[in-house]
Design a protein around this motif. Structure first.
Motif, PDB file in Angstrom:
ATOM      1  N   ASP A   1       0.841  -1.202   0.000  1.00 21.99           N
ATOM      2  CA  ASP A   1       0.000   0.000   0.000  1.00 21.99           C
ATOM      3  C   ASP A   1       0.876   1.253   0.000  1.00 21.99           C
ATOM      4  O   ASP A   1       0.913   2.012   0.976  1.00 21.99           O
ATOM      5  N   ASP A   2       1.567   1.463  -1.107  1.00 23.32           N
ATOM      6  CA  ASP A   2       2.501   2.590  -1.201  1.00 23.32           C
ATOM      7  C   ASP A   2       1.828   3.944  -1.052  1.00 23.32           C
ATOM      8  O   ASP A   2       2.410   4.868  -0.481  1.00 23.32           O
ATOM      9  N   HIS A   3       0.620   4.075  -1.557  1.00 24.11           N
ATOM     10  CA  HIS A   3      -0.052   5.374  -1.477  1.00 24.11           C
ATOM     11  C   HIS A   3      -0.309   5.766  -0.018  1.00 24.11           C
ATOM     12  O   HIS A   3      -0.015   6.888   0.390  1.00 24.11           O
ATOM     13  N   ARG A   4      -0.860   4.856   0.772  1.00 22.25           N
ATOM     14  CA  ARG A   4      -1.098   5.150   2.196  1.00 22.25           C
ATOM     15  C   ARG A   4       0.206   5.393   2.924  1.00 22.25           C
ATOM     16  O   ARG A   4       0.287   6.262   3.796  1.00 22.25           O
TER      17      ARG A   4
ATOM     18  N   HIS B   1       3.019   6.655   1.798  1.00 21.44           N
ATOM     19  CA  HIS B   1       3.586   7.980   1.552  1.00 21.44           C
ATOM     20  C   HIS B   1       2.718   9.072   2.168  1.00 21.44           C
ATOM     21  O   HIS B   1       3.227  10.111   2.584  1.00 21.44           O
ATOM     22  N   GLN B   2       1.399   8.835   2.303  1.00 26.35           N
ATOM     23  CA  GLN B   2       0.543   9.808   2.981  1.00 26.35           C
ATOM     24  C   GLN B   2       0.930   9.939   4.454  1.00 26.35           C
ATOM     25  O   GLN B   2       0.962  11.030   5.002  1.00 26.35           O
TER      26      GLN B   2
ATOM     27  N   THR C   1      -4.759   9.429   8.045  1.00 28.31           N
ATOM     28  CA  THR C   1      -4.015   8.645   7.042  1.00 28.31           C
ATOM     29  C   THR C   1      -3.889   7.159   7.348  1.00 28.31           C
ATOM     30  O   THR C   1      -3.702   6.364   6.432  1.00 28.31           O
TER      31      THR C   1
END
Length: 162
Positions: free
Chosen positions: A29-32, A34-35, A125
């Motif tokens: 889950d790269d998007h989460r 980086h958030q 996040t």
């Protein structure tokens, strides 16, 4: 006595903890991730600042017996975002107040500010991580409150033979 907290030091700690939180999240889950890690980036820092300002106000209120401030004539409060370089808590303590207690309070307030910001950011996040940071700042709040009610001076007891 004034407790001084540099904003840069608090943001540095917040950023480090957020990076670690993101690093231990599942890799799929790269998007989460980086958030979570981008807590101090442009745009996100505004939310961090508002929470940090509120947490500082909470700390002043928690230390109320020694940190109360008099209202100045024509004092005006507004909701314009303020980014102070330092957060201060002016303490009006008795002469015999323990320096070790003040040092402990300084350390706990710093950690409280960091944990309070992280709990808020995690609620946005990474909700699974929020409870951990909330427990930490709640524990620190309780310790700060209990440190203020401990005895600050020696106690004399009269000797009675019977």
């Amino acid at each position: 006595m004034t407790l001084v907290f540099k904003r840069s030091e608090i943001i540095y700690d917040v950023s480090n903890y957020a990076y670690v939180e993101a690093d231990v999240m599942p890799a799929d889950d790269d998007h989460r991730r980086h958030q979570v890690a981008d807590i101090a980036q442009d745009g996100n820092i505004d939310r961090v600042t508002r929470v940090l300002n509120a947490a500082h106000a909470e700390c002043v209120e928690m230390l109320y017996p020694y940190a109360k401030e008099e209202i100045q004539d024509e004092k005006r409060l507004d909701d314009v975002l303020k980014e102070p370089d330092v957060y201060e808590i002016r303490m009006n303590v008795p002469r015999h107040f323990s320096l070790t207690t003040l040092k402990m309070l300084e350390s706990m307030v710093h950690e409280y500010l960091v944990c309070r910001v992280l709990a808020d950011w995690m609620s946005i996040t990474n909700p699974a991580g929020e409870a951990k940071w909330e427990r930490k700042y709640t524990m620190l709040r309780n310790k700060m409150r209990s440190s203020l009610v401990s005895r600050i001076a020696g106690m004399r007891r009269k000797m009675k033979p019977f």
